[in-house]
Design a protein around this motif. Structure first.
Motif, PDB file in Angstrom:
ATOM      1  N   VAL A  52       0.616   5.854  -4.199  1.00  0.00           N
ATOM      2  CA  VAL A  52      -0.549   6.238  -3.403  1.00  0.00           C
ATOM      3  C   VAL A  52      -1.487   7.147  -4.189  1.00  0.00           C
ATOM      4  O   VAL A  52      -2.716   7.087  -4.032  1.00  0.00           O
ATOM      5  CB  VAL A  52      -0.094   6.933  -2.102  1.00  0.00           C
ATOM      6  N   ASP A  53      -0.954   8.002  -5.063  1.00  0.00           N
ATOM      7  CA  ASP A  53      -1.806   8.921  -5.815  1.00  0.00           C
ATOM      8  C   ASP A  53      -2.439   8.278  -7.039  1.00  0.00           C
ATOM      9  O   ASP A  53      -3.113   8.949  -7.824  1.00  0.00           O
ATOM     10  CB  ASP A  53      -1.013  10.165  -6.228  1.00  0.00           C
ATOM     11  N   GLY A  54      -2.246   6.972  -7.202  1.00  0.00           N
ATOM     12  CA  GLY A  54      -2.871   6.256  -8.307  1.00  0.00           C
ATOM     13  C   GLY A  54      -2.027   6.155  -9.556  1.00  0.00           C
ATOM     14  O   GLY A  54      -2.372   5.404 -10.465  1.00  0.00           O
ATOM     15  N   THR A  55      -0.921   6.914  -9.633  1.00  0.00           N
ATOM     16  CA  THR A  55      -0.039   6.806 -10.790  1.00  0.00           C
ATOM     17  C   THR A  55       0.790   5.535 -10.665  1.00  0.00           C
ATOM     18  O   THR A  55       0.925   4.946  -9.589  1.00  0.00           O
ATOM     19  CB  THR A  55       0.887   8.031 -10.890  1.00  0.00           C
ATOM     20  N   ALA A  56       1.354   5.104 -11.794  1.00  0.00           N
ATOM     21  CA  ALA A  56       2.137   3.871 -11.806  1.00  0.00           C
ATOM     22  C   ALA A  56       3.417   4.090 -12.592  1.00  0.00           C
ATOM     23  O   ALA A  56       3.499   4.964 -13.465  1.00  0.00           O
ATOM     24  CB  ALA A  56       1.333   2.724 -12.405  1.00  0.00           C
ATOM     25  N   GLY A  57       4.417   3.319 -12.282  1.00  0.00           N
ATOM     26  CA  GLY A  57       5.691   3.395 -12.978  1.00  0.00           C
ATOM     27  C   GLY A  57       6.556   2.228 -12.586  1.00  0.00           C
ATOM     28  O   GLY A  57       6.195   1.422 -11.716  1.00  0.00           O
ATOM     29  N   PRO A  58       7.722   2.095 -13.216  1.00  0.00           N
ATOM     30  CA  PRO A  58       8.619   0.989 -12.879  1.00  0.00           C
ATOM     31  C   PRO A  58       8.963   0.995 -11.394  1.00  0.00           C
ATOM     32  O   PRO A  58       9.203   2.048 -10.798  1.00  0.00           O
ATOM     33  CB  PRO A  58       9.854   1.260 -13.743  1.00  0.00           C
ATOM     34  N   PRO A  61       2.195  -4.370 -16.544  1.00  0.00           N
ATOM     35  CA  PRO A  61       1.914  -5.330 -15.466  1.00  0.00           C
ATOM     36  C   PRO A  61       2.991  -5.373 -14.388  1.00  0.00           C
ATOM     37  O   PRO A  61       2.713  -5.691 -13.233  1.00  0.00           O
ATOM     38  CB  PRO A  61       1.799  -6.667 -16.202  1.00  0.00           C
ATOM     39  N   SER A  62       4.246  -5.034 -14.734  1.00  0.00           N
ATOM     40  CA  SER A  62       5.338  -5.107 -13.760  1.00  0.00           C
ATOM     41  C   SER A  62       5.522  -3.803 -12.980  1.00  0.00           C
ATOM     42  O   SER A  62       6.380  -3.728 -12.094  1.00  0.00           O
ATOM     43  CB  SER A  62       6.646  -5.457 -14.475  1.00  0.00           C
ATOM     44  N   LEU A  70     -14.342   4.213  -9.973  1.00  0.00           N
ATOM     45  CA  LEU A  70     -13.264   3.226  -9.975  1.00  0.00           C
ATOM     46  C   LEU A  70     -12.707   3.067 -11.380  1.00  0.00           C
ATOM     47  O   LEU A  70     -13.418   2.720 -12.314  1.00  0.00           O
ATOM     48  CB  LEU A  70     -13.780   1.880  -9.462  1.00  0.00           C
ATOM     49  N   ASP A  71     -11.416   3.352 -11.519  1.00  0.00           N
ATOM     50  CA  ASP A  71     -10.706   3.144 -12.776  1.00  0.00           C
ATOM     51  C   ASP A  71      -9.666   2.056 -12.583  1.00  0.00           C
ATOM     52  O   ASP A  71      -9.290   1.722 -11.454  1.00  0.00           O
ATOM     53  CB  ASP A  71     -10.006   4.432 -13.237  1.00  0.00           C
ATOM     54  N   GLY A  72      -9.195   1.513 -13.692  1.00  0.00           N
ATOM     55  CA  GLY A  72      -8.098   0.562 -13.637  1.00  0.00           C
ATOM     56  C   GLY A  72      -6.777   1.309 -13.737  1.00  0.00           C
ATOM     57  O   GLY A  72      -6.636   2.255 -14.517  1.00  0.00           O
ATOM     58  N   SER A 111      -9.099  -7.001 -14.329  1.00  0.00           N
ATOM     59  CA  SER A 111      -7.757  -7.522 -14.024  1.00  0.00           C
ATOM     60  C   SER A 111      -6.732  -6.406 -13.868  1.00  0.00           C
ATOM     61  O   SER A 111      -5.566  -6.559 -14.262  1.00  0.00           O
ATOM     62  CB  SER A 111      -7.309  -8.517 -15.114  1.00  0.00           C
ATOM     63  N   ARG A 112      -7.153  -5.285 -13.324  1.00  0.00           N
ATOM     64  CA  ARG A 112      -6.251  -4.169 -13.040  1.00  0.00           C
ATOM     65  C   ARG A 112      -6.454  -3.723 -11.591  1.00  0.00           C
ATOM     66  O   ARG A 112      -7.539  -3.874 -11.024  1.00  0.00           O
ATOM     67  CB  ARG A 112      -6.532  -2.981 -13.963  1.00  0.00           C
ATOM     68  N   THR A 113      -5.394  -3.150 -10.998  1.00  0.00           N
ATOM     69  CA  THR A 113      -5.544  -2.574  -9.666  1.00  0.00           C
ATOM     70  C   THR A 113      -6.543  -1.417  -9.716  1.00  0.00           C
ATOM     71  O   THR A 113      -6.484  -0.588 -10.627  1.00  0.00           O
ATOM     72  CB  THR A 113      -4.188  -2.062  -9.156  1.00  0.00           C
ATOM     73  N   ALA A 114      -7.474  -1.394  -8.768  1.00  0.00           N
ATOM     74  CA  ALA A 114      -8.493  -0.343  -8.748  1.00  0.00           C
ATOM     75  C   ALA A 114      -7.909   0.957  -8.215  1.00  0.00           C
ATOM     76  O   ALA A 114      -7.205   0.975  -7.201  1.00  0.00           O
ATOM     77  CB  ALA A 114      -9.681  -0.771  -7.895  1.00  0.00           C
TER      78      ALA A 114
END
Length: 277
Positions: free
Chosen positions: A189-195, A183-184, A176-178, A165-168
């Motif tokens: 593009v580089d796979g990092t996430a943030g607000p 969640p928000s 493949l990592d999550g 249940s995570r973006t691949a």
């Protein structure tokens, strides 16, 4: 001369008798079949099998046969399979009302007495769910399939950070990592996430529903936003929830937004801007 021909004929008969293949012994299965509502089954029983050698050495070729079941009465004679080489079974498909109702596998033992269906029905089919009848068991290795090993090596596999249940996200080894984060969050593009809307340096930031500065009094047409949209076409300007059309309702230059007189925001109007920078 006559004696010589007679001798030759006798020798040939003896030779052909010695070469005669054994006749397969048959087991009789007879039973009365009912449906769950208590009525008798009427239809067809289709028997299929793969080639095998029976216990007495008879070679049984792959084939099929169909038996009609009338008023529930089933009668069939089959070559035993429990001592066959390779291991063999019969796949039995029962059809009625123009369609297959159910199927089962039979393992038929050698028997001089008549057997019932319960005596030959097996819950351990040699080839479950293949629909191809029964026959010898053959184990297929991955290396037996052309190109399969190479394709399996080339495919992406679960990485150490794989999570349901995570973006691949593809890691630096091709696994493949999550995606990590809340969640928000938005995934870059580089796979990092943030607000969503955050970012610094060369990162793209998303500005959502910003209220442009400027008086909403029915006379003012000049407004400004906090940053210049990049690209300019990313600007979506809304007045009371209606998307305004650039060049028709307003113009944009840097951070300055100018409404045309016909689209001047009136007192009580809500003006919102969403864009990338």
């Amino acid at each position: 001369m006559f004696a010589r021909n007679l001798f030759r004929s006798g020798a040939l008969c003896a030779l052909f008798s010695a070469m005669a293949w054994p006749q397969p012994t048959l087991t009789t299965i007879s039973d009365v079949l009912f449906k769950a509502d208590g009525t008798r089954f009427n239809g067809l029983a289709n028997f299929t099998w793969l080639s095998f050698e029976s216990g007495n050495g008879s070679n049984i070729a792959q084939q099929m046969t169909t038996v009609r079941i009338i008023d529930g009465n089933l009668f069939v004679q089959l070559t035993p399979t429990t001592d066959a080489v390779p291991a063999a079974q019969y796949l039995v498909k029962y059809s009625s009302d123009g369609k297959i109702q159910f199927e089962e596998n039979w393992a038929v033992p050698a028997s001089t007495t008549t057997l019932r269906v319960r005596d030959v029905r097996t819950s351990q089919p040699i080839f479950p769910n293949t629909g191809g009848g029964a026959g010898g068991v053959t184990a297929i290795q991955e290396s037996d399939v052309t190109g399969l090993v190479q394709d399996l090596v080339a495919r992406a596999v679960k990485g150490p950070g794989y999570t349901n249940s995570r973006t691949a996200v593809i890691n630096d080894t091709g696994g493949l990592d999550g995606a990590a984060g809340n969640p928000s969050d938005c995934v870059r593009v580089d796979g990092t996430a943030g607000p969503c809307g955050s970012g610094g340096g060369g990162s793209v930031a998303f500005i959502d529903e910003e209220v442009p500065s400027g008086a909403v009094d029915g006379a003012n047409t000049a407004f400004s936003i906090s940053s210049a949209p990049s690209p300019v076409s990313s600007l979506h300007l809304f007045r009371n929830g209606l998307l305004q059309k650039v060049g028709f309702d307003y113009t944009i230059s840097g951070t300055s937004v100018s409404f045309v007189s016909a689209a001047t925001p009136q007192p009580g109007d809500t003006v919102l801007a969403s864009y990338r920078r």
